[in-house]
Design an enzyme around this catalytic site. Sequence first.
Site, PDB file in Angstrom:
ATOM      1  N   LYS A 199      26.682   4.765  28.995  1.00  0.00           N
ATOM      2  CA  LYS A 199      26.835   3.492  28.850  1.00  0.00           C
ATOM      3  C   LYS A 199      28.666   3.043  28.798  1.00  0.00           C
ATOM      4  O   LYS A 199      29.271   4.116  28.665  1.00  0.00           O
ATOM      5  CB  LYS A 199      26.142   2.696  27.839  1.00  0.00           C
ATOM      6  CG  LYS A 199      24.787   2.892  27.749  1.00  0.00           C
ATOM      7  CD  LYS A 199      24.036   2.333  28.915  1.00  0.00           C
ATOM      8  CE  LYS A 199      22.656   2.955  29.227  1.00  0.00           C
ATOM      9  NZ  LYS A 199      21.560   2.666  28.539  1.00  0.00           N
TER      10      LYS A 199
HETATM   11  C1  PLP Z   1      20.130   2.357  28.018  1.00  0.00           C
HETATM   12  C2  PLP Z   1      19.236   1.313  28.086  1.00  0.00           C
HETATM   13  C3  PLP Z   1      18.520   0.705  27.379  1.00  0.00           C
HETATM   14  C4  PLP Z   1      18.226   1.586  25.893  1.00  0.00           C
HETATM   15  O1  PLP Z   1      19.195   1.921  25.299  1.00  0.00           O
HETATM   16  P1  PLP Z   1      19.409   3.179  24.396  1.00  0.00           P
HETATM   17  O2  PLP Z   1      20.579   3.038  23.473  1.00  0.00           O
HETATM   18  O3  PLP Z   1      19.258   4.536  25.320  1.00  0.00           O
HETATM   19  O4  PLP Z   1      18.024   3.081  23.270  1.00  0.00           O
HETATM   20  C5  PLP Z   1      18.052  -0.421  27.515  1.00  0.00           C
HETATM   21  N1  PLP Z   1      17.994  -1.145  28.487  1.00  0.00           N
HETATM   22  C6  PLP Z   1      18.647  -0.780  29.543  1.00  0.00           C
HETATM   23  C7  PLP Z   1      18.708  -1.747  30.774  1.00  0.00           C
HETATM   24  C8  PLP Z   1      19.424   0.362  29.427  1.00  0.00           C
HETATM   25  O5  PLP Z   1      20.306   0.887  30.361  1.00  0.00           O
END
Ligand code: PLP
Length: 398
Positions: A199
């Site tokens: 991310k």
């Molecule tokens: C990465 C992601 C999540 C979940 O996040 P985590 O930190 O992995 O629990 C939820 N929604 C979207 C759209 C994502 O890309």
Amino acid sequence: MAAPGNRLALEGGTPIRRQALPYGSHWIDEDSLQAVEEVLRSEWITTGPKVAEFEHAFASLTGASCAVALSSGTAALHAALAALRIGPGDEVIVPAMTFVATANAVVFQGATPVLTDVDPDTLLVDPAAVQARITSRTKAIMAVDFAGQTCHYAELLQISKALQIPLVVDACHSLGGSYLGKPVGSIGLLNCFSLHPVKPVTTGEGGMVTTADPQLAAFIRRFRNHGIDRDLRQRKGDCRYEMVELGFNYRLTDFQCALGLAQLSHLPCWLQRRREIAARYQEEIGSMEGIRPLVVRDPREHAWHLFVIRFLPGSFRVPRQTLFEALRQEGILTNLHYLPVHLHAFYRQRFGTGPGLCPNAECAYQEICTLPLFPRMTDHDVNDVLRALKKVWAHYRK
Ligand SMILES: *Cc1c(COP(=O)(O)O)cnc(C)c1O
């Protein structure tokens, strides 16, 4: 016949890259390592001062008055829906084109995710489809800033306001983006972020909820700490505490927050690099017939979490799966975002969903492919992606 040097790796030729390039990756510099080490050597490694400091920095970056750090993006989504008191019998609108965690959060609360179709050009949830899915049981609308582009918020906020249904933004892709000048994090009633390594910024695992509502923020603080109404470690004297409702251990550690703080300081630079790479891809792919990137709409600042292309139907001699595999064999680790939620085995079984429910998402799924995009990519890496794409395109195009 292709020249021998152009033989696809899939067919026994030499790959463009020996060392495979992932679709996304973190960047942790010396400063970050030092910041983490400092905390690890200190008295507080969790629930200490770095958490509040990181929350403060995150709130000011996103223009929200409150930010609450959690252990993952999934925990952030869960906490947001719990704060809205979503429960059994309730429905929540969820875009079909998202990571399963968005919909899972609804299921954690015993409610029903109502999977909703997306705009075929952007893969952002379609406001008209949202409107059509609303019933007397709809208790929240979730929007996902797919790939880092912000949703059609003028329309979504209008629906939310007119029907008094809260808007929850899954902003896991869009930290640093904006809509009509409003930064991501201050658009929805609640806005949820992930701090996973692929991310925009990372704490290893981690998440954040931002809101302008102090009561919702207070609920989420309690929810991440077992539903306990005070933090004993921060308090002198009075040692009593009470668990006032069911909560979880969704806390983020202090050393992760120290990492997060260091990461935030790089965000503007990293966004700039993401934009540069995306612009280069757009320019080069623009002249490749049969391949089309997702459409980018005004008036938004795109955060470019993902660069998603579509292989247009009828343009290639082989199905998307082969093109995808050929790129991977060249050392370009393309990815697929996402299998629509309603096509996952769990959702089919539990909620009876299946093909036909969201045709735009289903159709997109047959054509999409995510190219590598992350700030640490060099120009050389970007060239490799384009060389591999051209090689595969030239080989398989009709
Ligand atoms: C990465 C992601 C999540 C979940 O996040 P985590 O930190 O992995 O629990 C939820 N929604 C979207 C759209 C994502 O890309």
